[in-house]
Design a protein around this motif. Structure first.
Motif, short mmCIF file in Angstrom:
data_model
loop_
_atom_site.label_atom_id
_atom_site.label_comp_id
_atom_site.label_asym_id
_atom_site.label_seq_id
_atom_site.Cartn_x
_atom_site.Cartn_y
_atom_site.Cartn_z
N GLN A 113 33.82 -17.26 36.66
CA GLN A 113 32.84 -17.77 37.63
C GLN A 113 31.76 -18.59 36.92
OE1 GLN A 113 32.54 -17.50 41.02
NE2 GLN A 113 34.51 -16.47 41.19
N LEU A 114 31.26 -18.07 35.82
CA LEU A 114 30.23 -18.80 35.08
C LEU A 114 30.74 -20.16 34.61
CD1 LEU A 114 28.64 -16.01 32.87
CD2 LEU A 114 27.48 -17.38 34.60
N GLN A 115 31.90 -20.14 33.98
CA GLN A 115 32.40 -21.37 33.39
C GLN A 115 32.84 -22.39 34.44
OE1 GLN A 115 35.06 -21.26 30.08
NE2 GLN A 115 34.21 -19.34 29.32
N LEU A 116 33.56 -21.95 35.46
CA LEU A 116 34.11 -22.88 36.45
C LEU A 116 33.07 -23.31 37.48
CD1 LEU A 116 37.52 -21.07 37.04
CD2 LEU A 116 37.14 -23.15 35.70
N ALA A 117 32.43 -22.33 38.11
CA ALA A 117 31.53 -22.65 39.21
C ALA A 117 30.16 -23.13 38.73
CB ALA A 117 31.37 -21.44 40.12
N LEU A 118 29.58 -22.42 37.80
CA LEU A 118 28.21 -22.75 37.40
C LEU A 118 28.15 -23.88 36.37
CD1 LEU A 118 25.32 -21.90 38.01
CD2 LEU A 118 25.48 -20.26 36.15
N PHE A 119 29.03 -23.83 35.35
CA PHE A 119 28.98 -24.83 34.30
C PHE A 119 29.93 -26.01 34.52
CE2 PHE A 119 27.76 -21.00 31.56
CZ PHE A 119 26.41 -21.21 31.77
N GLY A 120 30.86 -25.90 35.47
CA GLY A 120 31.75 -27.01 35.78
C GLY A 120 32.86 -27.24 34.77
N MET A 121 33.21 -26.23 34.00
CA MET A 121 34.31 -26.36 33.04
C MET A 121 35.65 -26.36 33.78
SD MET A 121 32.84 -26.56 30.06
CE MET A 121 31.46 -27.38 30.82
N ASP A 122 36.68 -26.88 33.13
CA ASP A 122 38.00 -26.90 33.76
C ASP A 122 38.74 -25.59 33.48
OD1 ASP A 122 39.58 -27.20 31.23
OD2 ASP A 122 38.57 -29.14 31.17
N GLU A 123 39.81 -25.37 34.24
CA GLU A 123 40.58 -24.12 34.16
C GLU A 123 41.15 -23.89 32.75
OE1 GLU A 123 42.00 -20.70 36.23
OE2 GLU A 123 40.93 -22.35 37.16
N GLU A 124 41.66 -24.95 32.12
CA GLU A 124 42.25 -24.81 30.79
C GLU A 124 41.21 -24.32 29.78
OE1 GLU A 124 42.84 -25.60 26.73
OE2 GLU A 124 41.55 -26.96 27.90
N PHE A 125 40.04 -24.93 29.79
CA PHE A 125 38.98 -24.53 28.88
C PHE A 125 38.58 -23.08 29.13
CE2 PHE A 125 34.50 -23.93 27.83
CZ PHE A 125 34.45 -24.41 26.53
N MET A 126 38.42 -22.72 30.40
CA MET A 126 38.01 -21.36 30.75
C MET A 126 39.03 -20.34 30.26
SD MET A 126 38.56 -18.58 32.88
CE MET A 126 39.59 -19.27 34.16
N GLU A 127 40.30 -20.58 30.51
CA GLU A 127 41.33 -19.62 30.09
C GLU A 127 41.41 -19.51 28.56
OE1 GLU A 127 42.90 -17.39 31.71
OE2 GLU A 127 42.51 -18.04 33.75
N ARG A 128 41.23 -20.63 27.89
CA ARG A 128 41.31 -20.65 26.43
C ARG A 128 40.13 -19.92 25.78
NH1 ARG A 128 39.08 -24.59 23.20
NH2 ARG A 128 38.96 -26.05 24.92
N THR A 129 38.97 -19.95 26.42
CA THR A 129 37.77 -19.41 25.79
C THR A 129 37.28 -18.10 26.39
OG1 THR A 129 36.34 -20.71 27.24
CG2 THR A 129 36.97 -21.71 25.12
N ASN A 130 37.83 -17.69 27.51
CA ASN A 130 37.31 -16.53 28.24
C ASN A 130 37.28 -15.26 27.39
OD1 ASN A 130 37.18 -14.19 30.08
ND2 ASN A 130 37.29 -15.73 31.69
N LYS A 131 38.40 -14.83 26.90
CA LYS A 131 38.46 -13.59 26.11
C LYS A 131 37.73 -13.75 24.77
CE LYS A 131 40.19 -9.44 25.05
NZ LYS A 131 39.09 -8.53 24.77
N PRO A 132 37.92 -14.85 24.04
CA PRO A 132 37.20 -14.98 22.77
C PRO A 132 35.68 -14.97 22.90
CG PRO A 132 39.02 -16.54 22.83
CD PRO A 132 38.92 -15.93 24.20
N ILE A 133 35.13 -15.55 23.98
CA ILE A 133 33.67 -15.54 24.11
C ILE A 133 33.19 -14.15 24.48
CG2 ILE A 133 33.46 -16.27 26.54
CD1 ILE A 133 31.17 -17.31 23.63
N ARG A 134 33.95 -13.42 25.27
CA ARG A 134 33.57 -12.04 25.59
C ARG A 134 33.63 -11.18 24.33
NH1 ARG A 134 37.16 -9.68 29.12
NH2 ARG A 134 38.62 -11.41 29.13
N ASP A 135 34.62 -11.44 23.50
CA ASP A 135 34.72 -10.71 22.22
C ASP A 135 33.55 -11.06 21.31
OD1 ASP A 135 37.02 -9.49 23.06
OD2 ASP A 135 38.37 -10.70 21.81
N ALA A 136 33.11 -12.33 21.33
CA ALA A 136 31.96 -12.74 20.51
C ALA A 136 30.71 -12.00 20.97
CB ALA A 136 31.77 -14.25 20.58
N PHE A 137 30.49 -11.91 22.28
CA PHE A 137 29.32 -11.20 22.80
C PHE A 137 29.38 -9.72 22.46
CE2 PHE A 137 28.96 -14.53 26.37
CZ PHE A 137 28.20 -15.34 25.56
N ALA A 138 30.58 -9.17 22.40
CA ALA A 138 30.75 -7.75 22.06
C ALA A 138 30.67 -7.52 20.56
CB ALA A 138 32.08 -7.25 22.60
N GLY A 139 30.63 -8.60 19.77
CA GLY A 139 30.55 -8.47 18.33
C GLY A 139 31.87 -8.17 17.66
#
Length: 161
Positions: A113-139
């Protein structure tokens, strides 16, 4: 929450149970916890400088006015919500004996939701970065530069639109 396969991340937190104390403290002390600073630099959700936070917040007030900006993101959110039932059913069908990891599903959807709706990223970018960015926030992302690199890539994408 950490799984048994992930490194333990420790931090000190204070939980205030009294609603009046919580409201008073939140109003007077807006300093953020420093755990996001390595990934999000001096942004509105990670800055340690209260005056800078207030300046940034003042810039963001307008984007949360319903008719001004939220109307633009609701169609994307609605489309994702309508597909979530089908996605959850597929996950249920594929689930092993422990069932669907619903917390991971919700974290994925929140980031989508953040990436697609709020930031306007495309589906490919969101799917590619979704899990890795959550892992980065979790350390737990082994690429210590992932969050920084992703933010820079997002800025580049936003600038090209």
């Amino acid at each position: 929450l950490n799984s048994q396969d992930e490194p333990i991340f420790l931090t000190t937190m204070v939980i205030i149970n009294d609603t009046e104390d919580a409201a008073r403290i939140a109003r007077l002390h807006v300093r953020k916890a420093p755990n996001f600073t390595p990934q999000l630099f001096d942004s509105i959700i990670s800055t340690q400088n209260n005056q800078y936070w207030q300046t940034q917040r003042d810039h963001f007030v307008e984007i949360f006015l319903p008719k001004k900006s939220l109307d633009k993101i609701f169609p994307t959110s609605l489309a994702r919500a309508q597909r979530c039932c089908d996605k959850m059913e597929l996950l249920r069908q594929k689930a092993g004996k422990y069932g669907v990891q619903v917390h991971d599903f919700f974290l994925h959807e929140a980031q989508a939701q953040l990436q697609l709706a709020l930031f306007g990223m495309d589906e490919e970018f969101m799917e590619r970065t979704n899990k890795p960015i959550r892992d980065a926030f979790a350390g737990i992302n082994p690429d210590m530069d992932f969050a920084k690199d992703m933010c820079l890539e997002m800025l580049e994408k936003v600038g090209s639109d």
